[in-house]
Design a protein around this motif. Structure first.
Motif, PDB file in Angstrom:
ATOM      1  N   PHE A 263      -2.894   7.111  -3.126  1.00 12.98           N
ATOM      2  CA  PHE A 263      -4.362   6.613  -3.242  1.00 12.98           C
ATOM      3  C   PHE A 263      -4.423   5.821  -1.723  1.00 12.98           C
ATOM      4  O   PHE A 263      -5.586   6.090  -1.039  1.00 12.98           O
ATOM      5  CB  PHE A 263      -5.021   5.964  -4.492  1.00 12.98           C
ATOM      6  CG  PHE A 263      -4.931   7.084  -5.409  1.00 12.98           C
ATOM      7  CD1 PHE A 263      -6.134   8.111  -5.709  1.00 12.98           C
ATOM      8  CD2 PHE A 263      -3.886   7.227  -6.445  1.00 12.98           C
ATOM      9  CE1 PHE A 263      -5.969   8.894  -6.859  1.00 12.98           C
ATOM     10  CE2 PHE A 263      -3.946   8.057  -7.286  1.00 12.98           C
ATOM     11  CZ  PHE A 263      -4.974   8.946  -7.542  1.00 12.98           C
ATOM     12  N   SER A 264      -3.623   4.855  -1.624  1.00 19.48           N
ATOM     13  CA  SER A 264      -3.621   3.901  -0.591  1.00 19.48           C
ATOM     14  C   SER A 264      -3.386   4.774   0.762  1.00 19.48           C
ATOM     15  O   SER A 264      -3.968   4.599   1.814  1.00 19.48           O
ATOM     16  CB  SER A 264      -2.702   2.674  -0.849  1.00 19.48           C
ATOM     17  OG  SER A 264      -3.189   1.813  -1.729  1.00 19.48           O
ATOM     18  N   LEU A 265      -2.363   5.649   0.518  1.00 20.43           N
ATOM     19  CA  LEU A 265      -1.932   6.403   1.738  1.00 20.43           C
ATOM     20  C   LEU A 265      -3.232   7.389   2.241  1.00 20.43           C
ATOM     21  O   LEU A 265      -3.366   7.650   3.246  1.00 20.43           O
ATOM     22  CB  LEU A 265      -0.628   7.031   1.475  1.00 20.43           C
ATOM     23  CG  LEU A 265       0.426   6.381   1.044  1.00 20.43           C
ATOM     24  CD1 LEU A 265       1.545   7.442   0.771  1.00 20.43           C
ATOM     25  CD2 LEU A 265       0.913   5.614   2.295  1.00 20.43           C
ATOM     26  N   ARG A 266      -3.978   7.720   1.102  1.00 23.27           N
ATOM     27  CA  ARG A 266      -5.051   8.633   1.635  1.00 23.27           C
ATOM     28  C   ARG A 266      -6.192   7.818   2.349  1.00 23.27           C
ATOM     29  O   ARG A 266      -6.847   8.026   3.354  1.00 23.27           O
ATOM     30  CB  ARG A 266      -5.676   9.285   0.256  1.00 23.27           C
ATOM     31  CG  ARG A 266      -6.501  10.379   0.770  1.00 23.27           C
ATOM     32  CD  ARG A 266      -7.079  11.080  -0.449  1.00 23.27           C
ATOM     33  NE  ARG A 266      -7.553  10.400  -1.559  1.00 23.27           N
ATOM     34  CZ  ARG A 266      -8.201  10.903  -2.653  1.00 23.27           C
ATOM     35  NH1 ARG A 266      -8.344  12.351  -2.682  1.00 23.27           N
ATOM     36  NH2 ARG A 266      -8.798  10.272  -3.747  1.00 23.27           N
ATOM     37  N   ARG A 267      -6.350   6.726   1.790  1.00 25.53           N
ATOM     38  CA  ARG A 267      -7.300   5.664   2.403  1.00 25.53           C
ATOM     39  C   ARG A 267      -7.026   5.427   3.869  1.00 25.53           C
ATOM     40  O   ARG A 267      -7.935   5.149   4.668  1.00 25.53           O
ATOM     41  CB  ARG A 267      -7.509   4.362   1.610  1.00 25.53           C
ATOM     42  CG  ARG A 267      -8.459   4.632   0.298  1.00 25.53           C
ATOM     43  CD  ARG A 267      -8.931   3.323  -0.238  1.00 25.53           C
ATOM     44  NE  ARG A 267      -8.014   2.561  -0.748  1.00 25.53           N
ATOM     45  CZ  ARG A 267      -7.206   2.888  -2.056  1.00 25.53           C
ATOM     46  NH1 ARG A 267      -7.844   3.700  -3.095  1.00 25.53           N
ATOM     47  NH2 ARG A 267      -6.257   1.884  -2.321  1.00 25.53           N
ATOM     48  N   GLU A 268      -5.523   5.346   4.297  1.00 23.57           N
ATOM     49  CA  GLU A 268      -5.164   4.939   5.378  1.00 23.57           C
ATOM     50  C   GLU A 268      -4.937   6.265   6.282  1.00 23.57           C
ATOM     51  O   GLU A 268      -4.758   5.798   7.345  1.00 23.57           O
ATOM     52  CB  GLU A 268      -3.743   4.282   5.224  1.00 23.57           C
ATOM     53  CG  GLU A 268      -3.615   2.921   4.647  1.00 23.57           C
ATOM     54  CD  GLU A 268      -4.419   1.849   5.224  1.00 23.57           C
ATOM     55  OE1 GLU A 268      -4.116   1.696   6.949  1.00 23.57           O
ATOM     56  OE2 GLU A 268      -5.293   0.939   4.812  1.00 23.57           O
ATOM     57  N   GLY A 269      -5.343   7.193   5.779  1.00 19.94           N
ATOM     58  CA  GLY A 269      -5.466   8.351   6.782  1.00 19.94           C
ATOM     59  C   GLY A 269      -4.077   9.243   7.048  1.00 19.94           C
ATOM     60  O   GLY A 269      -3.876   9.899   7.676  1.00 19.94           O
TER      61      GLY A 269
ATOM     62  N   LEU B  35       0.911  -1.322  -0.006  1.00 17.71           N
ATOM     63  CA  LEU B  35      -0.048  -0.010   0.025  1.00 17.71           C
ATOM     64  C   LEU B  35       0.874   1.318  -0.050  1.00 17.71           C
ATOM     65  O   LEU B  35       0.629   1.977   0.889  1.00 17.71           O
ATOM     66  CB  LEU B  35      -1.070   0.104   1.451  1.00 17.71           C
ATOM     67  CG  LEU B  35      -1.879  -1.124   1.324  1.00 17.71           C
ATOM     68  CD1 LEU B  35      -2.624  -0.986   2.832  1.00 17.71           C
ATOM     69  CD2 LEU B  35      -2.724  -1.459   0.331  1.00 17.71           C
ATOM     70  N   THR B  36       1.673   1.304  -0.706  1.00 14.90           N
ATOM     71  CA  THR B  36       2.744   2.512  -0.873  1.00 14.90           C
ATOM     72  C   THR B  36       2.263   3.739  -1.650  1.00 14.90           C
ATOM     73  O   THR B  36       2.772   4.818  -1.544  1.00 14.90           O
ATOM     74  CB  THR B  36       4.226   2.034  -1.478  1.00 14.90           C
ATOM     75  OG1 THR B  36       3.836   1.535  -2.745  1.00 14.90           O
ATOM     76  CG2 THR B  36       4.521   0.595  -1.132  1.00 14.90           C
ATOM     77  N   ASP B  37       1.264   3.426  -2.514  1.00 11.91           N
ATOM     78  CA  ASP B  37       0.883   4.551  -3.566  1.00 11.91           C
ATOM     79  C   ASP B  37      -0.010   5.584  -2.740  1.00 11.91           C
ATOM     80  O   ASP B  37      -0.380   5.476  -1.575  1.00 11.91           O
ATOM     81  CB  ASP B  37       0.256   3.919  -4.833  1.00 11.91           C
ATOM     82  CG  ASP B  37      -1.363   3.546  -4.240  1.00 11.91           C
ATOM     83  OD1 ASP B  37      -2.286   4.282  -4.193  1.00 11.91           O
ATOM     84  OD2 ASP B  37      -1.258   2.140  -3.732  1.00 11.91           O
TER      85      ASP B  37
END
Length: 511
Positions: free
Chosen positions: A443-449, A439-441
């Motif tokens: 968009f994933s970082l945004r979903r993770e807060g 989850l490095t990208d």
């Protein structure tokens, strides 16, 4: 050489730097009645020779219309040495500047403590330092211009405490005067060490400029640091829809951030800041050439900006990865923001921290920890900008902030994907798969807060650095404007609560 450098008088400082006719003295006449006959004669002769009644002149003036307090040494008065009356004058000037909320421009030129007054004069450096600290704790700028020569207790106190420190070209600057060294050790001090240009190279001072250019530098610094103009409207962030990237898309994003011509922190400042003044070094004897440290202004808000300058990565002198000195310089930036009461912007674009004997012996792990701690504990607004590569502890050290912005192709991972593949599979072929799984990208970082705002990359930004930098700057300015409206006293608590909430979400059972 410093021995040939011309000494600049206090009066020449006033006439060259301050607006004509603007100087108003704060000094009252000194009574020499406390001195014995021999010392009193020395004081009177010094006064006649220098046309000053003490080794320092203080007062108020303006520089290009901006009001400043000034504290200026006069070397011709007993080598600019500091006695009790001198110290009292300096302390009174800082106290008056603090009460009037004026920035201070100090210009030492001194051999240090006055030997005729012994230990009490020596200890007065502590009292001066306390007055300087009270001024800086009021979030007021303190600028220092070191003149030839400055040594001893002055260099070891108020001469080395400026937010910005500039020096006269060729000036002799150091702790121990060369004559004292030669007398004690019976050999000359190594040449070229106690010279302003050498100190700049080692990150002890920010710049070396002739007196004629000082007013311009001070004007720029004070304009950048002026209180921000707050726009009460809500910031307009780009509306970037959520996406779940495929493995191929994640790897394409990583490859995009590795393009040599991808815009760097330097481009963002050049094309998006209304003004900027670059600083240099830790002020403690280190200077990482790949660190970009500056005072800058975005969307009417002053900020300290720190980041890795990827645009210099091809320079042989800067080929080494991020080392401990980089992080100590970043912590200087955080401390500057805290002292000045302005925002901190960190720009993350690193292939990772150095892995070497030098880095280990320089305390790399501890520097990462202390940098994270400094950013988590800030009492001023902070924004982190994930601009490109975000590898390992070097990236994590610059991440904590009130708002984190990410370019759409940027990424954050514990190791380079190839390194993770080497650990897990003893090859590098699994790097794309692991980059996706971890989850490095953005968009994933945004979903993770972890990230709050994404800057879209709908074209190859390496071909349009100005356009992309301006787009990034617009989002950065919006974030700074948003933070300017928040309650200062609650920033740290809200920041910590957000990180704790993100941690709890990541630990919650997946439905």
């Amino acid at each position: 050489m410093s021995q040939q450098t011309e000494r600049i008088s206090a009066r020449a400082m006033i006439e060259t730097v301050l607006d004509p006719g603007s100087f108003v003295s704060w000094d009252t006449p000194v009574d020499y009645g406390f001195a014995d006959q021999e010392y009193r004669g020395q004081l009177e002769r010094a006064a006649a020779r220098s046309a000053c009644d003490e080794a320092v002149i203080t007062g108020q003036g303006s520089i290009n219309g901006q009001d400043v307090a000034v504290v200026i040494s006069e070397f011709d008065f007993l080598a600019g040495s500091i006695g009790k009356a001198t110290a009292g004058r300096i302390i009174a000037a800082f106290q008056r500047a603090t009460a009037a909320r004026l920035p201070v421009l100090a210009s030492p030129a001194s051999g240090g403590t006055r030997m005729q007054e012994g230990t009490p004069a020596f200890v007065s450096m502590v009292h001066i330092t306390a007055a300087v600290r009270a001024h800086t704790e009021a979030s007021l700028p303190y600028l220092v211009y070191l003149r030839h020569p400055t040594t001893g207790g002055v260099m070891a106190s108020w001469g080395s405490l400026g937010h910005i420190t500039i020096a006269q070209p060729g000036a002799l600057l150091g702790f121990l005067g060369p004559r004292v060294y030669e007398t004690i050790y019976h050999e000359p001090f190594p040449p070229g060490v106690q010279v302003s240009e050498n100190l700049q190279q080692h990150g002890i001072i920010d710049a070396v400029v002739p007196l004629e250019q000082l007013a311009q530098i001070v004007t720029r610094a004070l304009r950048i640091l002026a209180p921000g103009q707050v726009d009460s409207s809500a910031p307009s962030y780009p509306q970037v829809a959520d996406r779940v990237l495929s493995q191929e898309e994640v790897w394409a994003a990583i490859e995009a951030t590795r393009k040599p011509r991808r815009p760097s922190v330097r481009h963002v400042v050049k094309y998006a800041a209304s003004d900027a003044l670059q600083l240099s070094g830790t002020s403690e004897g280190e200077n990482d050439p790949r660190m970009y440290l500056a005072l800058a202004r975005f969307a009417g808000q002053p900020a300290v900006i720190v980041g890795q300058d990827r645009s210099r990565a091809d320079d042989a002198r800067t080929a080494e990865p991020m080392g401990p000195a980089f992080l100590r310089e970043a912590r200087r930036g955080a401390q500057l923001a805290q002292h000045l009461g302005i925002a901190l912007v960190t720009v993350i674009d690193t292939e990772g921290a150095a892995l070497s004997q030098k880095a280990e012996e320089g305390g790399m792990a501890g520097q990462i920890a202390r940098c994270i701690d400094a950013l988590v504990g800030l009492n001023v607004p902070s924004v982190s900008l994930l601009l490109g590569q975000g590898t390992g502890g070097g990236a994590l050290a610059l991440l904590p902030a009130d708002i984190t912005i990410a370019a759409a192709n940027s990424w954050l991972s514990p190791l380079p994907p190839e390194g993770a593949s080497a650990i897990m599979y003893r090859d590098t072929e699994h790097a794309p798969m692991l980059a996706h799984a971890q989850l490095t990208d953005a968009f994933s970082l945004r979903r993770e807060g972890i990230v709050q705002v994404i800057v879209p990359e709908e074209y190859d930004v390496s071909t349009a650095p100005r356009r992309f930098s301006q787009e990034v700057g617009q989002v950065l300015g919006g974030a700074l404007q948003e933070l300017a409206q928040r309650e200062r006293g609650a920033l740290r608590a809200v920041r910590n609560e957000r990180y704790l909430a993100a941690a709890q979400r990541s630990l919650a059972p997946q439905e």
